[in-house]
Design an enzyme around this catalytic site. Structure first.
Site, mmCIF file in Angstrom:
data_model
loop_
_atom_site.group_PDB
_atom_site.id
_atom_site.type_symbol
_atom_site.label_atom_id
_atom_site.label_comp_id
_atom_site.label_asym_id
_atom_site.label_seq_id
_atom_site.Cartn_x
_atom_site.Cartn_y
_atom_site.Cartn_z
ATOM 1 N N HIS A 150 0.825 -1.202 0.000
ATOM 2 C CA HIS A 150 0.000 0.000 0.000
ATOM 3 C C HIS A 150 0.863 1.257 0.000
ATOM 4 C CE1 HIS A 150 -3.685 -2.227 1.953
ATOM 5 N NE2 HIS A 150 -3.473 -2.574 0.702
ATOM 6 N N GLY A 151 2.008 1.221 -0.660
ATOM 7 C CA GLY A 151 2.906 2.377 -0.653
ATOM 8 C C GLY A 151 2.208 3.647 -1.126
#
Ligand SMILES: Cc1cc2nc3c(=O)[nH]c(=O)nc-3n(C[C@H](O)[C@H](O)[C@H](O)COP(=O)(O)OP(=O)(O)OC[C@H]3O[C@@H](n4cnc5c(N)ncnc54)[C@H](O)[C@@H]3O)c2cc1C
Length: 550
Positions: free
Chosen positions: A487-488
């Site tokens: 989920h950068g």
């Protein structure tokens, strides 16, 4: 040569080199930007490095994420295949960072979980000066994006491009978990965690329906008639060409050398948390000293690549016959056969079933721990090596202790000036001790839930981490088991101060005709999975552009 195709049924057009809007990257956000601009009659060229997804069973069939992510040879077909640099606070591990390289981007290879986050997250963005990003404003965008099977309401949309439904058939193990968690933690079982309140346990919602993944490409491109949109796949954008402070065009790599595609109005960069920051830097926008290290002349000094952060989880796996499923290759093989003959197999929906948003002792105003629950054994202790990992063959429930408000911040930097080189991805995972504390408390909380009477002896044993790794041993072991949820966000931060790369209308500060719209603009990560927010960001970007050009 790049394949050229229009996303409408119009005949192929050759040599299209100019449009009002050029969108780089056809992922969650890029498809939404391009689709909405084209639906409003604007001429748009959408450029994507990966291949078309439309008839690719691997990505259109929801449950194929199991085999896709388990088998490196399949993954390679649709993934950039990135890894972090060695993570100092996680035993110098190089954690995988899959990212979709295919039409639809990461929305084509993700777990299909549809989660908006906590309303307080957006109010916090607005409180930092990001006017128009408060919970009520983004709610309007989410309602426009969604076609929710549960029906419309003040919080939910119908008739939008992305079809969303609750997991249709959660296993008994997963439902027992909901009851046990509610009882143990004294939280509600929620009907809809994407509505007014988030805290509690609930059945996961997925962006899929009738056995078909609703990626951003499916919803915004394939399902629409868009004669003014040209989508070019297998096109790698190497640079944004900026002249006199204005983005004029982009350069793409072809076998004949670089070629230019011009934007008479704007270039919108939607290449994702890694690609967008990399492309800005390759184009001379970033920390000038860092650009100079790679021989790139700085055009504009901005903190591109700072503020990189991500969610992490630690999986725990429990032997439970009522979880029914076995994570073995043969089991998936049978499911493929069933899906292609009678249908209605496990491949028709996401592999995740139950979600929880709960509080550890470190929580302040909102739940700070997410629980992801799936009826499969999970490879442990970690999945860093790009090999096919062994999984326990027993029917098992996996519950993930997931850190959703990481304090640690890292950077995205160039490895080289070669536009095809993997960038240096450094999340600086677990640098802040509180990040470990949340994950550890989560593991102990899960152990407590799994011992609850509501399970009525359904739980046979703890497979991972296993009883031998008690709470004390986990303090060290967490650095071996914590991994990315992919989920950068945050590398092109939105804001109104010196830390910002884009302003609240997503315009790159100090450059005309250039915006960034994707997960990279999040000033701080939302408390939930990041696909729905990325689509919402793309949708809002299109609104900003259309409103400015009424
Ligand atoms: C394996 C995995 C599972 C996940 N599971 C979930 C989930 O279940 N639910 C959820 O909410 N989130 C999930 N996520 C996260 C979520 O999917 C992403 O946060 C979201 O899709 C990001 O959207 P984006 O538009 O920022 O970038 P992306 O969707 O990654 O799009 C970027 C696009 O740009 C293209 N691109 C990049 N560079 C270039 C270039 N130079 N030239 C041309 N094209 C380029 C890429 O190929 C890609 O198509 C998952 C992510 C992964 C990787």
């Amino acid at each position: 040569m790049p394949t050229q195709h229009s996303s409408s049924r119009a005949p192929l057009r050759q040599k299209i080199t100019e449009a009002e809007y050029v969108v780089v990257g056809a992922g969650s956000a890029g498809c939404a930007v391009a689709g909405r601009l084209a639906a409003a009659g604007k001429s748009v060229i959408l450029l994507e490095a990966g291949k078309n997804d439309r008839r690719n069973y691997l990505v259109t069939k929801p449950g194929m994420i199991g085999p896709l992510h388990a088998e490196p040879r399949l993954k390679k077909l649709v993934d950039w295949g990135y890894h972090t640099v060695p993570q100092q606070h996680a035993r110098n591990r190089e954690l995988p960072q899959p990212r979709g390289k295919v039409l639809g981007g990461s929305s084509s290879i993700n777990g299909l979980l549809w989660v908006r986050g906590n309303r307080a997250n957006y109010d916090a963005w607005a409180a930092e000066g990001n006017t128009g990003w408060d919970a009520d404003s983004v709610n309007e965008a989410y309602r426009r994006v969604e076609d929710y099977e549960g029906g419309g309401s003040d919080y939910r949309g119908t008739g939008g491009p992305i079809k969303v439904m609750k997991h249709p058939r959660p296993t008994e193990a997963s439902l027992s978990f909901q009851r046990a968690a509610a009882e143990t933690l004294d939280v509600k079982v929620l009907d809809d965690y994407n509505g007014a309140e988030q805290e509690g346990v609930s059945t996961f919602q997925q962006s899929a329906i009738d056995g078909l993944r609703y990626s951003a490409s499916r919803g915004y491109l394939h399902d629409q008639e868009l004669p003014s949109l040209t989508t070019l796949t297998q096109v790698h954008v190497s640079r944004i060409v900026i002249e006199n402070g204005r983005a004029e065009s982009v350069e793409i790599l072809t076998r004949q050398g670089p070629q230019t595609i011009s934007a008479t109005q704007e270039v919108i960069v939607s290449a994702g948390v890694f690609g967008s920051a990399q492309l800005l830097m390759l184009s001379g926008i970033g920390h000038s000293a860092h650009l100079a290290e790679h021989g790139i002349t700085a055009i504009h000094e901005l903190p591109v690549g700072d503020n990189l952060h991500d969610h992490m989880f630690v999986p725990t796996t429990w032997e439970m016959p009522s979880a029914l499923h076995h994570g073995t290759a043969g089991y998936f093989g049978k499911a493929v056969l069933r899906e292609q003959t009678v249908g209605r197999s496990i491949l028709g929906h996401t592999v995740f079933e139950t979600v929880g948003f709960v509080r550890t002792s470190l929580a302040t105003d909102v739940p700070d721990l997410q629980l992801h629950v799936l009826p499969w054994a999970y490879p442990s202790p970690n999945q860093d090596a790009p090999i096919r990992h062994e999984v326990d063959p027993r029917a098992a429930l996996t519950v993930m202790s997931s850190l959703i408000y990481p304090r640690s911040r890292g950077t995205l930097r160039l490895r080289s000036a070669d536009p095809t080189a993997e960038p240096l991805i450094d999340f600086n995972y677990l640098a802040e001790p509180d990040d470990r504390r949340v994950l550890l408390e989560g593991v102990e909380m899960i152990r407590e839930i799994m011992a609850a009477p509501a399970f009525d002896n359904e739980v046979k044993s703890e497979i991972h981490p296993g009883k031998a790794i008690d709470a004390e041993a986990m303090k060290d072991e967490v650095t071996n088991r914590a991994t990315s949820i992919y989920h950068g966000v945050g590398s092109c931060r939105m804001g109104v101060d010196e830390r910002a790369v884009v302003d609240p209308q997503l315009r790159v500060r100090g450059i005309d005709g250039l915006r960034v719209a994707d997960a990279s603009i999040m000033p701080s990560i939302i408390g939930g999975n990041t696909n729905a927010p990325a689509v919402m960001i793309g949708d809002r970007c299109a609104t900003f552009i259309l409103d400015e050009n009424l």
